[in-house]
Design a protein around this motif. Structure first.
Motif, PDB file in Angstrom:
ATOM      1  N   TYR A  93       0.834  -1.202   0.000  1.00 14.04           N
ATOM      2  CA  TYR A  93       0.000   0.000   0.000  1.00 14.04           C
ATOM      3  C   TYR A  93       0.874   1.260   0.000  1.00 14.04           C
ATOM      4  O   TYR A  93       0.623   2.214  -0.747  1.00 14.04           O
ATOM      5  CB  TYR A  93      -0.944  -0.018   1.201  1.00 14.04           C
ATOM      6  CG  TYR A  93      -1.843   1.190   1.303  1.00 14.04           C
ATOM      7  CD1 TYR A  93      -2.470   1.729   0.182  1.00 14.04           C
ATOM      8  CD2 TYR A  93      -2.085   1.788   2.536  1.00 14.04           C
ATOM      9  CE1 TYR A  93      -3.307   2.836   0.281  1.00 14.04           C
ATOM     10  CE2 TYR A  93      -2.918   2.891   2.649  1.00 14.04           C
ATOM     11  CZ  TYR A  93      -3.519   3.417   1.518  1.00 14.04           C
ATOM     12  OH  TYR A  93      -4.339   4.518   1.624  1.00 14.04           O
ATOM     13  N   MET A  97       1.005   3.980  -2.992  1.00 15.22           N
ATOM     14  CA  MET A  97       0.811   5.413  -2.777  1.00 15.22           C
ATOM     15  C   MET A  97       1.948   6.205  -3.409  1.00 15.22           C
ATOM     16  O   MET A  97       1.732   7.223  -4.081  1.00 15.22           O
ATOM     17  CB  MET A  97       0.740   5.730  -1.280  1.00 15.22           C
ATOM     18  CG  MET A  97      -0.595   5.501  -0.635  1.00 15.22           C
ATOM     19  SD  MET A  97      -0.684   6.273   1.003  1.00 15.22           S
ATOM     20  CE  MET A  97       0.252   5.114   1.991  1.00 15.22           C
ATOM     21  N   THR A  98       3.177   5.742  -3.191  1.00 16.24           N
ATOM     22  CA  THR A  98       4.335   6.433  -3.739  1.00 16.24           C
ATOM     23  C   THR A  98       4.307   6.426  -5.257  1.00 16.24           C
ATOM     24  O   THR A  98       4.578   7.438  -5.909  1.00 16.24           O
ATOM     25  CB  THR A  98       5.636   5.778  -3.235  1.00 16.24           C
ATOM     26  OG1 THR A  98       5.603   5.667  -1.803  1.00 16.24           O
ATOM     27  CG2 THR A  98       6.844   6.596  -3.638  1.00 16.24           C
ATOM     28  N   LEU A 101       1.206   8.779  -6.445  1.00 14.93           N
ATOM     29  CA  LEU A 101       1.071  10.159  -5.979  1.00 14.93           C
ATOM     30  C   LEU A 101       2.342  10.992  -6.131  1.00 14.93           C
ATOM     31  O   LEU A 101       2.373  12.144  -5.696  1.00 14.93           O
ATOM     32  CB  LEU A 101       0.619  10.171  -4.504  1.00 14.93           C
ATOM     33  CG  LEU A 101      -0.726   9.496  -4.237  1.00 14.93           C
ATOM     34  CD1 LEU A 101      -1.035   9.504  -2.747  1.00 14.93           C
ATOM     35  CD2 LEU A 101      -1.852  10.191  -5.013  1.00 14.93           C
ATOM     36  N   GLU A 136       0.003   8.032   4.725  1.00 17.39           N
ATOM     37  CA  GLU A 136      -1.131   8.715   4.096  1.00 17.39           C
ATOM     38  C   GLU A 136      -1.085  10.206   4.411  1.00 17.39           C
ATOM     39  O   GLU A 136      -1.288  11.047   3.520  1.00 17.39           O
ATOM     40  CB  GLU A 136      -2.449   8.114   4.599  1.00 17.39           C
ATOM     41  CG  GLU A 136      -2.757   6.728   4.068  1.00 17.39           C
ATOM     42  CD  GLU A 136      -3.977   6.112   4.724  1.00 17.39           C
ATOM     43  OE1 GLU A 136      -4.605   5.245   4.090  1.00 17.39           O
ATOM     44  OE2 GLU A 136      -4.306   6.472   5.881  1.00 17.39           O
ATOM     45  N   MET A 139       1.578  11.920   2.412  1.00 22.29           N
ATOM     46  CA  MET A 139       1.178  12.070   1.018  1.00 22.29           C
ATOM     47  C   MET A 139       0.148  13.187   0.856  1.00 22.29           C
ATOM     48  O   MET A 139       0.182  13.942  -0.129  1.00 22.29           O
ATOM     49  CB  MET A 139       0.621  10.753   0.482  1.00 22.29           C
ATOM     50  CG  MET A 139       1.660   9.669   0.308  1.00 22.29           C
ATOM     51  SD  MET A 139       2.941  10.135  -0.888  1.00 22.29           S
ATOM     52  CE  MET A 139       3.966   8.660  -0.850  1.00 22.29           C
ATOM     53  N   MET A 226      -8.218  10.518   2.271  1.00 25.71           N
ATOM     54  CA  MET A 226      -7.608   9.915   1.081  1.00 25.71           C
ATOM     55  C   MET A 226      -8.620   9.806  -0.061  1.00 25.71           C
ATOM     56  O   MET A 226      -8.300  10.091  -1.217  1.00 25.71           O
ATOM     57  CB  MET A 226      -7.040   8.546   1.421  1.00 25.71           C
ATOM     58  CG  MET A 226      -5.821   8.567   2.337  1.00 25.71           C
ATOM     59  SD  MET A 226      -4.364   9.315   1.590  1.00 25.71           S
ATOM     60  CE  MET A 226      -3.923   8.070   0.373  1.00 25.71           C
ATOM     61  N   TRP A 234      -7.153   1.931  -5.207  1.00 24.20           N
ATOM     62  CA  TRP A 234      -6.038   1.358  -4.462  1.00 24.20           C
ATOM     63  C   TRP A 234      -6.193  -0.159  -4.395  1.00 24.20           C
ATOM     64  O   TRP A 234      -6.927  -0.687  -3.571  1.00 24.20           O
ATOM     65  CB  TRP A 234      -5.993   1.932  -3.045  1.00 24.20           C
ATOM     66  CG  TRP A 234      -5.915   3.422  -2.982  1.00 24.20           C
ATOM     67  CD1 TRP A 234      -6.899   4.285  -2.618  1.00 24.20           C
ATOM     68  CD2 TRP A 234      -4.774   4.234  -3.292  1.00 24.20           C
ATOM     69  NE1 TRP A 234      -6.457   5.575  -2.681  1.00 24.20           N
ATOM     70  CE2 TRP A 234      -5.154   5.575  -3.092  1.00 24.20           C
ATOM     71  CE3 TRP A 234      -3.471   3.944  -3.721  1.00 24.20           C
ATOM     72  CZ2 TRP A 234      -4.281   6.635  -3.298  1.00 24.20           C
ATOM     73  CZ3 TRP A 234      -2.603   4.998  -3.932  1.00 24.20           C
ATOM     74  CH2 TRP A 234      -2.995   6.313  -3.721  1.00 24.20           C
ATOM     75  N   ARG A 237      -4.979  -1.435  -0.984  1.00 27.37           N
ATOM     76  CA  ARG A 237      -5.865  -1.102   0.129  1.00 27.37           C
ATOM     77  C   ARG A 237      -7.097  -1.990   0.125  1.00 27.37           C
ATOM     78  O   ARG A 237      -7.599  -2.381   1.195  1.00 27.37           O
ATOM     79  CB  ARG A 237      -6.274   0.376   0.070  1.00 27.37           C
ATOM     80  CG  ARG A 237      -6.819   0.895   1.389  1.00 27.37           C
ATOM     81  CD  ARG A 237      -7.234   2.340   1.309  1.00 27.37           C
ATOM     82  NE  ARG A 237      -8.488   2.501   0.585  1.00 27.37           N
ATOM     83  CZ  ARG A 237      -9.115   3.674   0.443  1.00 27.37           C
ATOM     84  NH1 ARG A 237      -8.577   4.768   0.940  1.00 27.37           N
ATOM     85  NH2 ARG A 237     -10.253   3.750  -0.208  1.00 27.37           N
TER      86      ARG A 237
END
Length: 250
Positions: A93, A97-98, A101, A136, A139, A226, A234, A237
């Motif tokens: 996860y 995200m990395t 985003l 999170e 981010m 988020m 996601w 997620r």
């Protein structure tokens, strides 16, 4: 041009019969897309270093948008993240995200350090759900959506019982709560942790313990933020949600 970079594999995708395309988040250059030719082959010298979560030194030849991996040396394979289903899910996860985003070739040395520290913390059993929430928050801040956690977003009041308005992007005091019927009631412990998440350096993270209600409130707030401000599909997620549903993330 050849680049020697220190990076973390945040995405690894098979390409063709024997190749891989990987995304590396590097200290020096941010996210880089790299072709690793022959990496799928059994005796490939690139096989180990192109695995997800691997931290290493990469030598990349880059003449266009996508580079080509020339050589690599593993610093930390993070094999524990791949061997444990729950740890792997949380790490995936953070990696996703990395990947989604951050922009290509937009360096953030501090974010690089936080990702490394997050992976280390998960390996060391430091409350992976809390580490995921911390990432999170980082981010959200990096994307320009830092929540207001010091005063009411409606009247500026800083004292008393607070709720959290996702649509308002921050706290609501008791007098202003009616402005958002969907506001989430949060306790003092939850607010304290949200403020901690906003400023903590994960390299200094210790063990975190929290009450079940606090954990639920944190999830509601962070999930709401988020989804409202960094909406994406996601995959990792969704997998965490399935694990949680069946009691594997306790």
């Amino acid at each position: 041009m050849l680049y020697k970079v220190e990076g973390i594999v945040i995405r690894s995708m098979d390409y063709g019969e024997g190749h891989k395309i990987i995304s590396i988040y590097t200290r020096e250059s941010g996210k880089m897309s790299v072709m690793a030719r022959g990496a799928k082959k059994l005796k490939s010298r690139h096989g180990a270093i192109t695995q997800l979560f691997t931290y290493g030194q990469f030598v990349v030849y880059k003449s266009s948008q996508m580079g080509t991996l020339n050589a690599g040396e593993i610093i930390d394979s993070h094999h524990k993240l791949r061997e444990d289903l729950m740890k792997s899910a949380y790490a995936a996860y953070i990696a996703e995200m990395t990947e989604k985003l951050t922009g290509e070739l937009e360096p953030s040395p501090m974010l690089f350090e936080q990702i490394l520290a997050a992976f280390k913390g998960i390996e060391e059993d430091k409350a992976p759900f809390a580490i995921a929430h911390m990432m999170e928050m980082k981010m959200l801040i990096l994307s320009g959506y830092a929540p207001e956690l010091d005063q009411c977003v409606a009247c500026g009041r800083a004292a008393g019982e607070m709720s959290f308005s996702v649509s308002g992007g921050g706290l609501l005091c008791t007098n202003c709560r009616s402005r958002d019927p969907q506001a989430i009631g949060i306790g003092p412990g939850t607010l304290k942790l949200l403020r901690l998440f906003r400023q903590i350096d994960l390299r200094r993270l210790g063990q975190i313990e929290m009450k079940p209600l606090t954990q639920v409130q944190l999830k509601q707030v962070m999930r709401g933020l988020m989804d409202a401000y960094l909406d994406a599909r996601w995959k990792s997620r969704s997998f965490l949600d399935q694990m949680d549903k069946h009691g594997f993330t306790e």
